[in-house]
Design a protein around this motif. Structure first.
Motif, PDB file in Angstrom:
ATOM      1  N   ALA A  50       0.841  -1.199   0.000  1.00 33.13           N
ATOM      2  CA  ALA A  50       0.000   0.000   0.000  1.00 33.13           C
ATOM      3  C   ALA A  50       0.878   1.253   0.000  1.00 33.13           C
ATOM      4  CB  ALA A  50      -0.917  -0.010   1.220  1.00 33.13           C
ATOM      5  N   GLU A  51       0.239   2.389  -0.197  1.00 35.48           N
ATOM      6  CA  GLU A  51       0.952   3.665  -0.160  1.00 35.48           C
ATOM      7  C   GLU A  51       1.297   3.994   1.285  1.00 35.48           C
ATOM      8  OE1 GLU A  51       2.715   6.794  -2.147  1.00 35.48           O
ATOM      9  OE2 GLU A  51       1.529   5.189  -3.081  1.00 35.48           O
ATOM     10  N   ILE A  52       2.587   4.061   1.590  1.00 38.27           N
ATOM     11  CA  ILE A  52       3.034   4.322   2.960  1.00 38.27           C
ATOM     12  C   ILE A  52       4.124   5.392   2.928  1.00 38.27           C
ATOM     13  CG2 ILE A  52       2.456   2.045   3.882  1.00 38.27           C
ATOM     14  CD1 ILE A  52       5.383   1.249   3.492  1.00 38.27           C
ATOM     15  N   PRO A  53       4.288   6.128   4.025  1.00 37.46           N
ATOM     16  CA  PRO A  53       5.344   7.158   4.057  1.00 37.46           C
ATOM     17  C   PRO A  53       6.723   6.527   4.238  1.00 37.46           C
ATOM     18  CG  PRO A  53       4.202   7.057   6.161  1.00 37.46           C
ATOM     19  CD  PRO A  53       3.457   6.138   5.235  1.00 37.46           C
ATOM     20  N   GLU A  54       7.744   7.293   3.945  1.00 34.09           N
ATOM     21  CA  GLU A  54       9.108   6.828   4.161  1.00 34.09           C
ATOM     22  C   GLU A  54       9.410   6.768   5.653  1.00 34.09           C
ATOM     23  OE1 GLU A  54      11.633   9.428   1.905  1.00 34.09           O
ATOM     24  OE2 GLU A  54      11.510   8.136   0.126  1.00 34.09           O
ATOM     25  N   LEU A  55      10.353   5.883   6.001  1.00 34.10           N
ATOM     26  CA  LEU A  55      10.695   5.660   7.404  1.00 34.10           C
ATOM     27  C   LEU A  55      12.198   5.796   7.599  1.00 34.10           C
ATOM     28  CD1 LEU A  55       8.554   2.452   7.962  1.00 34.10           C
ATOM     29  CD2 LEU A  55       7.973   4.739   8.764  1.00 34.10           C
ATOM     30  N   GLN A  56      12.602   5.980   8.852  1.00 28.94           N
ATOM     31  CA  GLN A  56      14.012   5.962   9.207  1.00 28.94           C
ATOM     32  C   GLN A  56      14.433   4.498   9.398  1.00 28.94           C
ATOM     33  OE1 GLN A  56      16.193   8.449   9.451  1.00 28.94           O
ATOM     34  NE2 GLN A  56      14.739  10.095   9.007  1.00 28.94           N
ATOM     35  N   LEU A  57      15.165   3.943   8.439  1.00 26.11           N
ATOM     36  CA  LEU A  57      15.492   2.520   8.432  1.00 26.11           C
ATOM     37  C   LEU A  57      16.967   2.298   8.140  1.00 26.11           C
ATOM     38  CD1 LEU A  57      12.507   1.225   6.246  1.00 26.11           C
ATOM     39  CD2 LEU A  57      12.615   1.273   8.745  1.00 26.11           C
ATOM     40  N   ASP A  58      17.484   1.195   8.665  1.00 25.78           N
ATOM     41  CA  ASP A  58      18.770   0.676   8.236  1.00 25.78           C
ATOM     42  C   ASP A  58      18.453  -0.366   7.159  1.00 25.78           C
ATOM     43  OD1 ASP A  58      21.053  -1.041   7.939  1.00 25.78           O
ATOM     44  OD2 ASP A  58      21.831  -0.258   9.830  1.00 25.78           O
ATOM     45  N   GLU A  59      18.727  -0.031   5.922  1.00 25.55           N
ATOM     46  CA  GLU A  59      18.282  -0.862   4.802  1.00 25.55           C
ATOM     47  C   GLU A  59      18.815  -2.283   4.892  1.00 25.55           C
ATOM     48  OE1 GLU A  59      18.277  -0.753  -0.096  1.00 25.55           O
ATOM     49  OE2 GLU A  59      18.558   1.094   1.072  1.00 25.55           O
ATOM     50  N   ASN A  60      20.088  -2.450   5.232  1.00 23.31           N
ATOM     51  CA  ASN A  60      20.665  -3.795   5.308  1.00 23.31           C
ATOM     52  C   ASN A  60      19.987  -4.638   6.387  1.00 23.31           C
ATOM     53  OD1 ASN A  60      22.540  -3.384   3.242  1.00 23.31           O
ATOM     54  ND2 ASN A  60      24.049  -2.499   4.645  1.00 23.31           N
ATOM     55  N   GLU A  61      19.691  -4.007   7.526  1.00 24.26           N
ATOM     56  CA  GLU A  61      19.040  -4.751   8.615  1.00 24.26           C
ATOM     57  C   GLU A  61      17.605  -5.127   8.247  1.00 24.26           C
ATOM     58  OE1 GLU A  61      19.374  -2.727  12.319  1.00 24.26           O
ATOM     59  OE2 GLU A  61      21.420  -3.448  12.639  1.00 24.26           O
ATOM     60  N   ILE A  62      16.887  -4.232   7.594  1.00 19.17           N
ATOM     61  CA  ILE A  62      15.509  -4.533   7.189  1.00 19.17           C
ATOM     62  C   ILE A  62      15.501  -5.660   6.149  1.00 19.17           C
ATOM     63  CG2 ILE A  62      13.431  -3.613   6.089  1.00 19.17           C
ATOM     64  CD1 ILE A  62      13.906  -2.670   8.962  1.00 19.17           C
ATOM     65  N   ARG A  63      16.464  -5.650   5.246  1.00 18.43           N
ATOM     66  CA  ARG A  63      16.574  -6.747   4.277  1.00 18.43           C
ATOM     67  C   ARG A  63      16.783  -8.074   5.006  1.00 18.43           C
ATOM     68  NH1 ARG A  63      18.316  -5.393  -1.134  1.00 18.43           N
ATOM     69  NH2 ARG A  63      19.628  -7.244  -1.118  1.00 18.43           N
ATOM     70  N   GLN A  64      17.655  -8.043   6.011  1.00 19.76           N
ATOM     71  CA  GLN A  64      17.936  -9.261   6.772  1.00 19.76           C
ATOM     72  C   GLN A  64      16.703  -9.725   7.535  1.00 19.76           C
ATOM     73  OE1 GLN A  64      21.287  -8.760   9.387  1.00 19.76           O
ATOM     74  NE2 GLN A  64      21.849 -10.915   9.226  1.00 19.76           N
ATOM     75  N   MET A 100      17.323 -12.462  16.023  1.00 18.24           N
ATOM     76  CA  MET A 100      17.914 -11.382  15.248  1.00 18.24           C
ATOM     77  C   MET A 100      16.827 -10.410  14.783  1.00 18.24           C
ATOM     78  SD  MET A 100      19.942 -11.563  11.656  1.00 18.24           S
ATOM     79  CE  MET A 100      20.657 -13.120  12.118  1.00 18.24           C
ATOM     80  N   CYS A 101      15.675 -10.947  14.353  1.00 19.50           N
ATOM     81  CA  CYS A 101      14.568 -10.087  13.918  1.00 19.50           C
ATOM     82  C   CYS A 101      14.082  -9.200  15.061  1.00 19.50           C
ATOM     83  CB  CYS A 101      13.413 -10.936  13.387  1.00 19.50           C
ATOM     84  SG  CYS A 101      13.771 -11.818  11.850  1.00 19.50           S
ATOM     85  N   TYR A 102      13.949  -9.785  16.262  1.00 22.09           N
ATOM     86  CA  TYR A 102      13.506  -9.004  17.411  1.00 22.09           C
ATOM     87  C   TYR A 102      14.527  -7.916  17.755  1.00 22.09           C
ATOM     88  CZ  TYR A 102       9.455 -11.876  18.587  1.00 22.09           C
ATOM     89  OH  TYR A 102       8.230 -12.492  18.574  1.00 22.09           O
ATOM     90  N   ARG A 103      15.818  -8.236  17.633  1.00 16.35           N
ATOM     91  CA  ARG A 103      16.842  -7.249  17.938  1.00 16.35           C
ATOM     92  C   ARG A 103      16.813  -6.099  16.912  1.00 16.35           C
ATOM     93  NH1 ARG A 103      19.016  -5.632  22.155  1.00 16.35           N
ATOM     94  NH2 ARG A 103      20.189  -7.484  22.759  1.00 16.35           N
ATOM     95  N   ILE A 104      16.652  -6.450  15.633  1.00 17.35           N
ATOM     96  CA  ILE A 104      16.579  -5.415  14.593  1.00 17.35           C
ATOM     97  C   ILE A 104      15.354  -4.529  14.818  1.00 17.35           C
ATOM     98  CG2 ILE A 104      16.206  -5.030  12.123  1.00 17.35           C
ATOM     99  CD1 ILE A 104      17.898  -7.556  11.621  1.00 17.35           C
ATOM    100  N   ALA A 105      14.217  -5.153  15.134  1.00 19.62           N
ATOM    101  CA  ALA A 105      13.001  -4.375  15.406  1.00 19.62           C
ATOM    102  C   ALA A 105      13.211  -3.447  16.599  1.00 19.62           C
ATOM    103  CB  ALA A 105      11.827  -5.317  15.655  1.00 19.62           C
ATOM    104  N   GLN A 106      13.882  -3.946  17.622  1.00 18.17           N
ATOM    105  CA  GLN A 106      14.138  -3.129  18.803  1.00 18.17           C
ATOM    106  C   GLN A 106      14.988  -1.914  18.455  1.00 18.17           C
ATOM    107  OE1 GLN A 106      16.632  -4.982  21.772  1.00 18.17           O
ATOM    108  NE2 GLN A 106      15.671  -3.861  23.436  1.00 18.17           N
ATOM    109  N   ARG A 107      15.999  -2.108  17.592  1.00 16.82           N
ATOM    110  CA  ARG A 107      16.859  -0.989  17.220  1.00 16.82           C
ATOM    111  C   ARG A 107      16.109   0.031  16.361  1.00 16.82           C
ATOM    112  NH1 ARG A 107      21.525  -4.792  17.193  1.00 16.82           N
ATOM    113  NH2 ARG A 107      21.181  -5.321  15.009  1.00 16.82           N
ATOM    114  N   HIS A 108      15.025  -0.389  15.714  1.00 19.01           N
ATOM    115  CA  HIS A 108      14.207   0.525  14.900  1.00 19.01           C
ATOM    116  C   HIS A 108      12.994   1.046  15.671  1.00 19.01           C
ATOM    117  CE1 HIS A 108      16.584  -1.174  11.606  1.00 19.01           C
ATOM    118  NE2 HIS A 108      16.139  -0.188  10.850  1.00 19.01           N
ATOM    119  N   GLN A 109      12.960   0.818  16.984  1.00 18.61           N
ATOM    120  CA  GLN A 109      11.830   1.250  17.809  1.00 18.61           C
ATOM    121  C   GLN A 109      10.516   0.674  17.277  1.00 18.61           C
ATOM    122  OE1 GLN A 109      12.383   3.066  20.697  1.00 18.61           O
ATOM    123  NE2 GLN A 109      14.519   2.700  20.155  1.00 18.61           N
TER     124      GLN A 109
END
Length: 388
Positions: free
Chosen positions: A277-291, A358-367
């Motif tokens: 869907a149409e969503i706004p841009e976010l503050q992300l670490d692209e490599n971590e989100i890919r992982q 690892m997913c939970y840790r990445i999510a935690q770092r992205h609030q």
């Protein structure tokens, strides 16, 4: 001759009339007092009933003798269990029937041990009318007769599902911190000699005299690479690791991974669909989100060993951007679901049990936070990102 009143005749009647008047005043005073007391009791009863019926916690009185029966259940029990007070009045065993099967023995031991009732609250699970499972905390006060027999139980039931969820999040974070600290302390020391060994293996692999052992050298290099990937997973969970957050599009990251995801789906005889869907841009670490996305997709594909459909979608929900990954597997067992995100917990023969942590840790770092819905029809992971 003037008329004279005989005082000896009048005085006894005067005393009698005075006594009647005093008695009347005393009775009237008592009546007024009793009426005031009755009204005060009515007001207090109304106040206590108002408190009981509007309390968030569920209050009940359960009579054991001579016949088990709910004598009172506050209306808040409906919000907690989905059943009305009338349904509890009609079925004295309804609370026992709602108790989660794995907690039934604990619940019965708690009820059958009056010495513990008024000391420690008991936590157990209930199955609501809509089949959802909740955590509740119960505190009981035993009521005895003059012979010491247990007549009734007066108790309070409190929904602590949210508190349990927070406890699990805190426990998961603590476990991840432990693994992360261990990873940070040893990973670099292990990778240095591994790099040396791998370099020498590649050097020997290119020598003519070792050409007959090429497959063995390649196998050793592959195992070293696999070990290195495990160490990389450890490092990803390190507490002190900082994410390189940049404003970017979550949909673009997903689209860039679709060819790789489609290739893995074909290898698993599965089908992958996406609905972005149409969503706004976010503050992300692209490599971590890919992982994170690849880990969730691989888990979903492995949950469908005979093939199936996996769906990736994004959408808005109030002030959150949601990434959802849904598979059509057989669901997550309770013993795994209750420990989801625990390091080294895996059902795979060759798994490390570090993918979901690892997913939970990445999510935690992205609030962000991760929520899971599972049934025998499949499992959906929801990653909820806050809009900066």
């Amino acid at each position: 001759m003037p008329f004279l009143i005989d005082e000896t005749w009048f005085l006894p009647w005067g005393y009698l009339i005075e006594s009647f008047l005093r008695l009347f005043v005393a009775i009237a005073t008592l009546l007024v007092y009793f009426e005031k007391t009755r009204l005060a009791l009515i007001d207090k009863e109304a106040l206590y009933r108002l408190l009981a019926e509007n309390a968030v916690d569920s209050i009940y009185r359960y009579r054991l003798l001579p016949i088990p029966k709910f004598e009172y259940v506050s209306p808040s029990i409906y919000a907690c269990t989905g059943y009305t007070p009338e349904e509890f009045y009609a079925d004295a065993n309804l609370l026992f029937k709602l108790t989660y099967p794995e907690d039934f023995t604990i619940f019965c031991q708690f009820i059958n041990n009056p010495a513990r009732l008024d000391h420690l609250p008991q936590s157990f699970r209930l199955t609501r009318k809509d089949k959802n499972t909740i955590w509740v905390e119960q505190t009981c006060v035993p009521i005895y007769d003059n012979d010491g027999k247990l007549l009734a139980l007066e108790g309070i039931i409190r929904d602590i599902t949210s508190r349990k969820s927070l406890e699990q999040i805190a426990l998961r974070a603590d476990r991840l911190n432990t693994v992360g600290e261990m990873a940070a302390s040893v990973a670099h020391e292990i990778r240095n000699p591994m790099t040396t060994v791998r370099g020498y293996l590649q050097l020997l692999l290119n020598k003519r005299e070792f050409s007959l052992y090429r497959d063995r050298f390649e196998l050793m290099i592959q195992e070293l690479d696999r070990t290195n990937s495990i160490i990389r997973e450890y490092l990803c969970m390190a507490k002190e690791k900082r994410s390189d957050l940049k404003k970017c599009s979550l949909n673009r990251i997903i689209k860039s991974l679709l060819p790789l995801i489609q290739a893995e789906a074909i290898a698993s005889a599965a089908d992958v669909t996406h609905d972005l869907a149409e969503i706004p841009e976010l503050q992300l670490d692209e490599n971590e989100i890919r992982q994170l996305l690849l880990n969730l997709v691989r888990n979903g594909l492995e949950a469908m060993p005979t093939g199936g459909s996996l769906n990736i979608c994004t959408f808005m929900e109030k002030d959150k951007v949601i990434l959802a990954v849904n598979d059509k597997g057989h669901g997550i067992p309770d013993y795994i679901l209750n420990n989801l995100g625990k390091p080294f917990l895996t059902t795979k023969d060759t798994g490390t049990g570090l993918g979901l942590p690892m997913c939970y840790r990445i999510a935690q770092r992205h609030q962000a936070d991760i929520q899971v819905k599972t049934s025998n029809q499949g499992t959906t992971f929801f990653i909820r990102f806050s809009i900066a």
